[in-house]
Design an enzyme around this catalytic site. Structure first.
Site, PDB file in Angstrom:
ATOM      1  N   ARG A 141       2.214   8.664  -6.405  1.00  0.00           N
ATOM      2  CA  ARG A 141       1.822   9.992  -6.922  1.00  0.00           C
ATOM      3  C   ARG A 141       2.175  10.215  -8.390  1.00  0.00           C
ATOM      4  O   ARG A 141       2.175  11.365  -8.855  1.00  0.00           O
ATOM      5  CB  ARG A 141       2.442  11.114  -6.089  1.00  0.00           C
ATOM      6  CG  ARG A 141       2.150  11.051  -4.602  1.00  0.00           C
ATOM      7  CD  ARG A 141       0.672  11.002  -4.294  1.00  0.00           C
ATOM      8  NE  ARG A 141       0.393  11.261  -2.870  1.00  0.00           N
ATOM      9  CZ  ARG A 141      -0.763  10.943  -2.291  1.00  0.00           C
ATOM     10  NH1 ARG A 141      -1.735  10.353  -2.992  1.00  0.00           N
ATOM     11  NH2 ARG A 141      -0.967  11.207  -1.022  1.00  0.00           N
ATOM     12  N   ASP A 151       0.600   2.584   3.807  1.00  0.00           N
ATOM     13  CA  ASP A 151      -0.235   3.669   3.266  1.00  0.00           C
ATOM     14  C   ASP A 151       0.589   4.956   3.144  1.00  0.00           C
ATOM     15  O   ASP A 151       0.119   6.050   3.485  1.00  0.00           O
ATOM     16  CB  ASP A 151      -1.493   3.893   4.108  1.00  0.00           C
ATOM     17  CG  ASP A 151      -2.528   4.752   3.388  1.00  0.00           C
ATOM     18  OD1 ASP A 151      -2.340   5.057   2.185  1.00  0.00           O
ATOM     19  OD2 ASP A 151      -3.533   5.122   4.032  1.00  0.00           O
ATOM     20  N   ASP A 191      -8.591   3.128  -3.841  1.00  0.00           N
ATOM     21  CA  ASP A 191      -8.112   3.668  -2.553  1.00  0.00           C
ATOM     22  C   ASP A 191      -7.964   5.185  -2.606  1.00  0.00           C
ATOM     23  O   ASP A 191      -7.504   5.756  -3.581  1.00  0.00           O
ATOM     24  CB  ASP A 191      -6.777   3.050  -2.146  1.00  0.00           C
ATOM     25  CG  ASP A 191      -6.286   3.626  -0.819  1.00  0.00           C
ATOM     26  OD1 ASP A 191      -7.113   3.760   0.100  1.00  0.00           O
ATOM     27  OD2 ASP A 191      -5.097   3.965  -0.717  1.00  0.00           O
ATOM     28  N   HIS A 239       0.833  -1.220   0.000  1.00  0.00           N
ATOM     29  CA  HIS A 239       0.000   0.000   0.000  1.00  0.00           C
ATOM     30  C   HIS A 239       0.864   1.264   0.000  1.00  0.00           C
ATOM     31  O   HIS A 239       1.199   1.808   1.048  1.00  0.00           O
ATOM     32  CB  HIS A 239      -0.899  -0.036   1.237  1.00  0.00           C
ATOM     33  CG  HIS A 239      -1.977   0.992   1.226  1.00  0.00           C
ATOM     34  ND1 HIS A 239      -3.080   0.923   2.035  1.00  0.00           N
ATOM     35  CD2 HIS A 239      -2.130   2.133   0.505  1.00  0.00           C
ATOM     36  CE1 HIS A 239      -3.856   1.975   1.817  1.00  0.00           C
ATOM     37  NE2 HIS A 239      -3.294   2.723   0.898  1.00  0.00           N
ATOM     38  N   ASN A 256      -6.530   9.325   6.726  1.00  0.00           N
ATOM     39  CA  ASN A 256      -7.804   8.656   6.519  1.00  0.00           C
ATOM     40  C   ASN A 256      -7.529   7.179   6.251  1.00  0.00           C
ATOM     41  O   ASN A 256      -6.870   6.867   5.256  1.00  0.00           O
ATOM     42  CB  ASN A 256      -8.526   9.284   5.320  1.00  0.00           C
ATOM     43  CG  ASN A 256      -9.953   8.782   5.196  1.00  0.00           C
ATOM     44  OD1 ASN A 256     -10.468   8.138   6.107  1.00  0.00           O
ATOM     45  ND2 ASN A 256     -10.580   9.058   4.068  1.00  0.00           N
TER      46      ASN A 256
HETATM   47 ZN   LIG Z   1      -3.898   4.702   0.703  1.00  0.00          ZN
HETATM   48 ZN   LIG Z   2      -7.249   4.584   1.946  1.00  0.00          ZN
END
Ligand SMILES: [Zn+2]
Ligand SMILES: [Zn+2]
Length: 455
Positions: free
Chosen positions: A87, A328, A175, A83, A301
């Site tokens: 960009r 993330d 996502d 994850h 988030n």
């Molecule tokens: Zn993410």
């Molecule tokens: Zn997410």
């Protein structure tokens, strides 16, 4: 694991040099729970694979190979991050393939999966193909890409999942946004069943999240900030767990943040759903108490939640309800983060601090075993039918050399990532990856470490 799927991830890099290097890693503490390895040893690497794990001092340097003095270092199977937000395309002011994969290598990762919420989003087979081609020259570690579940990530029509899969997407994810419409999710799962890969789920009900900026609870009430209740996440997990079971499809819940979410995953797994789940280091280490600072580095988030939630996440890691750790890693520019909390972007970087944060805050205090952290930091590969790295004879030499005694202030000596929005900046952490080896080639070497390298 199918050979073809291993190929998808292993082909997409060259930036660390040609794979297939020869090395002698001398005097490391080899540590691999999957291989039952926990001792001082010399690791001999030939043509990118582990040729021998010898007694310390007995390993022979392959001709023309490099010798690394790893005394005092641990040799772990390199980590895999399912994850990451690279960009690219379109938001290179935050990160690109080169800087993002360098950050990954600096964190001890030898494989990552990039999310599709770029600009444009990755919903076109031509974009997948172009990204894979760029990764071959720009990526420092093997990099795989997911495509979106829905066209334009608009949540209405499905992407051409079969064609995207053929172009090399290892899975599908919107996502950044949830797939709100249950009918759309059901059809996506039907396609997943046909075309393979997995569907990565950012679980959130926008009707419940509203304009929440942090976790809903005592702290949000005290600060007067709008909160996101845990049921925003857990009700969607319950829905998608049921849909997965109904369609016999495979899906993966990203970044669990709450006790209620753990319980929803447990129920789905118990019922037989092919559902996996992931935790981030920041949700395992921090709570919403950090938000009292109103520093947007603690805005992400899903949000940080209570100590009770954090304890439930740790327990889920121990019990196996959660399958893997993913960072993330979500780079944002200063003008998107160094502004008032309510309006700042959500997301934190994580690749360069993942292991150190978990080691310092969970392993050193005795909360979680080192073996469990090392194992779960590699397990994300399995979501994509890629074999996790191992330190074992004949395994590909994907190895993270880590100095467990390193004591460093996060951010003090800069970042490999283009962005600096780490929630651990300013903390002192113990342990740091110093060399990352991918297929027998040194993909990353910490600058101050060069003095210790022989050969
Ligand atoms: Zn993410
Ligand atoms: Zn997410």
């Amino acid at each position: 694991m199918s050979a073809e799927q291993r190929e998808i991830a292993s082909l997409d890099w060259r930036g660390g040099g040609e794979p297939g290097g020869d090395l002698l890693i001398r005097g490391a503490h080899g540590f691999d729970p999957r291989s039952d390895l926990d001792r001082e040893c010399d690791i001999v690497v030939r043509e990118g694979r582990i040729a021998a794990i010898a007694e310390s001092g007995a390993g022979e340097l392959p001709e023309g190979g490099e010798e690394l003095d790893a005394s005092g270092l641990h040799a772990f199977p390199a980590f895999f991050d399912p994850h990451v937000h690279l960009r690219t395309p379109g938001q290179e002011y935050r990160e690109d393939i080169e800087s993002g994969t360098r950050a990954a290598a600096a964190g001890g990762f030898c494989g990552i999966v990039a999310m599709a919420n770029t600009d444009p989003v990755v919903d076109d087979p031509a974009i997948v193909a172009a990204l894979r081609e760029r990764a071959e020259t720009e990526a420092v570690v093997p990099t795989a890409f997911v495509a979106t579940v829905t066209r334009g990530m608009a949540g209405r029509e499905l992407s051409e999942m079969a064609a995207l899969r053929e172009a090399g997407a290892v899975g599908f994810s919107d996502d950044g946004l949830p797939v709100t419409d249950a009918g759309v999710m059901r059809r996506a799962l039907q396609y997943q069943h046909l075309v393979g890969g997995t569907i990565l789920l950012h679980e959130e009900d926008p009707a419940l999240s509203g304009d929440g900026a942090m976790g809903e609870g005592a702290v949000s009430a005290a600060l007067g900030l709008a909160g996101v209740p845990d049921v925003s996440e857990s009700t969607m997990i319950a829905r998608d767990g049921a849909l997965c079971l109904y369609e016999d499809a495979r899906a993966h819940v990203q970044h669990l943040s709450a006790r209620a979410s753990v319980e929803a995953v447990a129920v789905a797994k118990q019922a037989g759903a092919k559902l996996t789940a992931e935790l981030t280091p920041h949700h395992l280490v921090l709570t919403d108490e950090e938000v009292r600072s109103l520093d947007a580095r603690f805005k992400m988030n899903p949000p940080l939640r209570t100590e009770d939630d954090r304890q439930a996440l740790i327990e889920a890691l121990r019990s196996g309800i959660v399958d893997c750790i993913g960072t993330d890693h979500a780079p944002h520019a200063p003008h998107e983060k160094e502004i008032p909390f309510e309006v700042a972007n959500m997301g934190v970087t994580g690749l360069e601090t993942a292991f150190a944060a978990l080691y310092t805050e969970l392993v050193l205090p005795g909360v979680v075993d080192l073996g469990l952290i090392v194992e779960r930091l590699g397990a994300g590969a399995e979501l994509f039918d890629i074999a996790p790295s191992r330190i074992a004879p004949d395994a590909e030499a994907d190895i993270a050399l880590v100095d467990l005694d390193s004591d460093w202030e996060v951010g003090a000596d800069g970042w490999e990532s283009r962005s600096v929005n780490s929630c651990f900046t300013g903390r002192r952490l113990r342990s740091r990856p110093v060399i990352t080896i991918v297929a027998g080639t040194v993909a990353y070497r910490r600058r101050e470490f060069t003095m210790k390298v022989a050969g």
